[in-house]
Design a protein around this motif. Structure first.
Motif, PDB file in Angstrom:
ATOM      1  N   LEU A 183      -8.480   4.131   4.760  1.00 37.90           N
ATOM      2  CA  LEU A 183      -7.513   4.926   5.270  1.00 37.90           C
ATOM      3  C   LEU A 183      -6.816   5.462   6.126  1.00 37.90           C
ATOM      4  N   GLU A 184      -7.313   5.087   7.308  1.00 40.74           N
ATOM      5  CA  GLU A 184      -6.914   4.121   8.581  1.00 40.74           C
ATOM      6  C   GLU A 184      -5.068   3.676   8.817  1.00 40.74           C
ATOM      7  N   GLU A 185      -4.299   5.227   9.191  1.00 36.59           N
ATOM      8  CA  GLU A 185      -3.567   4.434  10.250  1.00 36.59           C
ATOM      9  C   GLU A 185      -3.109   3.336   9.942  1.00 36.59           C
ATOM     10  N   LYS A 186      -3.427   1.706  10.723  1.00 37.36           N
ATOM     11  CA  LYS A 186      -3.375   0.479  10.941  1.00 37.36           C
ATOM     12  C   LYS A 186      -3.488   0.431   9.570  1.00 37.36           C
ATOM     13  N   ASN A 187      -4.754   0.208   9.024  1.00 37.14           N
ATOM     14  CA  ASN A 187      -4.939  -0.608   7.945  1.00 37.14           C
ATOM     15  C   ASN A 187      -3.426  -0.015   6.017  1.00 37.14           C
ATOM     16  N   VAL A 188      -3.374   1.189   6.627  1.00 34.57           N
ATOM     17  CA  VAL A 188      -2.847   1.462   5.080  1.00 34.57           C
ATOM     18  C   VAL A 188      -1.559   1.078   5.278  1.00 34.57           C
ATOM     19  N   GLU A 189      -0.873   1.062   6.810  1.00 34.66           N
ATOM     20  CA  GLU A 189       0.412  -0.157   7.044  1.00 34.66           C
ATOM     21  C   GLU A 189       0.097  -1.364   6.260  1.00 34.66           C
ATOM     22  N   ALA A 190      -0.781  -1.971   6.628  1.00 35.27           N
ATOM     23  CA  ALA A 190      -1.110  -3.226   6.117  1.00 35.27           C
ATOM     24  C   ALA A 190      -1.410  -3.907   5.363  1.00 35.27           C
ATOM     25  N   ILE A 191      -2.221  -2.959   4.170  1.00 33.84           N
ATOM     26  CA  ILE A 191      -2.215  -2.958   3.398  1.00 33.84           C
ATOM     27  C   ILE A 191      -1.005  -2.256   1.929  1.00 33.84           C
ATOM     28  N   VAL A 192      -0.279  -1.668   2.178  1.00 32.96           N
ATOM     29  CA  VAL A 192       0.586  -1.482   2.205  1.00 32.96           C
ATOM     30  C   VAL A 192       2.218  -2.106   2.065  1.00 32.96           C
ATOM     31  N   CYS A 193       1.938  -2.656   3.438  1.00 33.86           N
ATOM     32  CA  CYS A 193       3.533  -4.004   3.395  1.00 33.86           C
ATOM     33  C   CYS A 193       2.575  -5.356   2.789  1.00 33.86           C
ATOM     34  N   GLY A 194       1.910  -5.366   2.956  1.00 30.28           N
ATOM     35  CA  GLY A 194       1.156  -6.390   2.238  1.00 30.28           C
ATOM     36  C   GLY A 194       1.707  -6.722   0.498  1.00 30.28           C
ATOM     37  N   CYS A 195       1.203  -6.068   0.301  1.00 34.90           N
ATOM     38  CA  CYS A 195       0.794  -5.489  -1.508  1.00 34.90           C
ATOM     39  C   CYS A 195       2.361  -5.690  -1.888  1.00 34.90           C
ATOM     40  N   LYS A 196       3.106  -5.060  -0.979  1.00 33.60           N
ATOM     41  CA  LYS A 196       4.349  -4.949  -1.314  1.00 33.60           C
ATOM     42  C   LYS A 196       5.641  -6.278  -1.019  1.00 33.60           C
ATOM     43  N   ARG A 197       5.137  -6.391  -0.272  1.00 37.08           N
ATOM     44  CA  ARG A 197       5.505  -8.284   0.325  1.00 37.08           C
ATOM     45  C   ARG A 197       5.047  -8.926  -1.016  1.00 37.08           C
ATOM     46  N   MET A 198       4.492  -8.741  -1.748  1.00 38.24           N
ATOM     47  CA  MET A 198       3.699  -9.643  -3.012  1.00 38.24           C
ATOM     48  C   MET A 198       4.228  -9.074  -3.727  1.00 38.24           C
ATOM     49  N   GLU A 206       0.265 -17.052 -13.773  1.00 38.42           N
ATOM     50  CA  GLU A 206       0.579 -17.348 -12.577  1.00 38.42           C
ATOM     51  C   GLU A 206       1.133 -16.923 -11.117  1.00 38.42           C
ATOM     52  N   ALA A 207       2.363 -16.621 -11.673  1.00 39.31           N
ATOM     53  CA  ALA A 207       2.786 -15.490 -10.741  1.00 39.31           C
ATOM     54  C   ALA A 207       1.983 -14.101 -10.597  1.00 39.31           C
ATOM     55  N   ARG A 208       1.139 -13.861 -10.546  1.00 31.44           N
ATOM     56  CA  ARG A 208       0.123 -12.863 -11.039  1.00 31.44           C
ATOM     57  C   ARG A 208      -0.879 -12.839 -10.331  1.00 31.44           C
ATOM     58  N   ILE A 209      -1.464 -13.921 -11.211  1.00 32.46           N
ATOM     59  CA  ILE A 209      -3.019 -14.623 -10.827  1.00 32.46           C
ATOM     60  C   ILE A 209      -3.085 -14.564  -8.797  1.00 32.46           C
ATOM     61  N   HIS A 210      -1.947 -15.874  -8.546  1.00 34.84           N
ATOM     62  CA  HIS A 210      -1.021 -15.735  -6.696  1.00 34.84           C
ATOM     63  C   HIS A 210      -0.781 -14.043  -6.344  1.00 34.84           C
ATOM     64  N   ARG A 211      -0.064 -13.190  -7.404  1.00 34.16           N
ATOM     65  CA  ARG A 211      -0.693 -12.022  -5.899  1.00 34.16           C
ATOM     66  C   ARG A 211      -1.285 -10.870  -6.247  1.00 34.16           C
ATOM     67  N   VAL A 212      -2.527 -11.576  -7.186  1.00 36.47           N
ATOM     68  CA  VAL A 212      -3.447 -10.683  -6.819  1.00 36.47           C
ATOM     69  C   VAL A 212      -4.509 -10.983  -5.576  1.00 36.47           C
ATOM     70  N   ALA A 213      -4.626 -12.528  -6.144  1.00 38.00           N
ATOM     71  CA  ALA A 213      -5.282 -13.395  -5.445  1.00 38.00           C
ATOM     72  C   ALA A 213      -4.717 -13.336  -3.760  1.00 38.00           C
ATOM     73  N   ALA A 214      -3.403 -12.916  -2.945  1.00 42.20           N
ATOM     74  CA  ALA A 214      -2.987 -12.900  -2.272  1.00 42.20           C
ATOM     75  C   ALA A 214      -3.256 -11.542  -1.101  1.00 42.20           C
ATOM     76  N   CYS A 215      -3.127 -10.374  -2.451  1.00 37.16           N
ATOM     77  CA  CYS A 215      -3.439  -9.324  -1.613  1.00 37.16           C
ATOM     78  C   CYS A 215      -4.894  -9.327  -1.897  1.00 37.16           C
ATOM     79  N   GLU A 216      -6.174  -9.567  -2.491  1.00 38.48           N
ATOM     80  CA  GLU A 216      -7.301  -9.877  -1.994  1.00 38.48           C
ATOM     81  C   GLU A 216      -7.222 -10.270  -0.894  1.00 38.48           C
TER      82      GLU A 216
END
Length: 142
Positions: A102-117, A59-69
């Motif tokens: 790969l735009e800076e604002k998107n890289v930051e949001a994606i990396v920070c968001g996925c790491k937060r998950m 369940e944790a992996r499924i929630h993590r994937v869903a949150a990142c998507e």
């Protein structure tokens, strides 16, 4: 390889559209004619398909994937897959959207968001979005 279809079959769950021989495009046309708002919604396979064969689906992996998507969709990416490889998130996007990721604002949001998950590493798959990517290991593709 469609393990989800096999599981549905084993559970006795019917798929009326498949039984009628209707293809995705035909179903979309019927939905559009009926006025359904989601008639052209991008396809979305079961979230369990984001986890490699032989690894536990939790369940944790499924929630993590869903949150990142969900994060990627909120940033305006249309067709996404986050493939869960333990501590690594492998992100697939449409080829036309790879550069924007790969735009800076998107890289930051994606990396920070996925790491937060809970991911340690966040990667962008240069092959882009494709259905059945997890089957490549079964087919011996690189």
């Amino acid at each position: 390889t469609r393990p989800g279809l096999r599981a549905l079959n084993e559970l006795g769950i019917r798929s009326p559209f498949m039984e009628l021989g209707l293809k995705k495009e035909q179903i979309r046309l019927i939905a559009k004619a009926r006025g359904l708002k989601n008639w052209d919604q991008p396809s979305s396979a079961c979230l369990a398909s984001r986890i490699p064969y032989g690894e536990p689906i939790t369940e944790a992996r499924i929630h993590r994937v869903a949150a990142c998507e969900g994060l990627l969709h909120s940033l305006g990416f249309s067709q996404v897959r986050v493939r869960d490889h333990g501590s690594l998130a492998r992100i697939e996007l449409l080829h036309g959207e790879l550069e924007r990721a790969l735009e800076e604002k998107n890289v930051e949001a994606i990396v920070c968001g996925c790491k937060r998950m809970g991911y340690t590493y966040v990667t962008l798959d240069l092959q882009g979005y494709r259905t059945g990517a997890m089957n490549e290991i079964l087919e011996g593709k690189s």
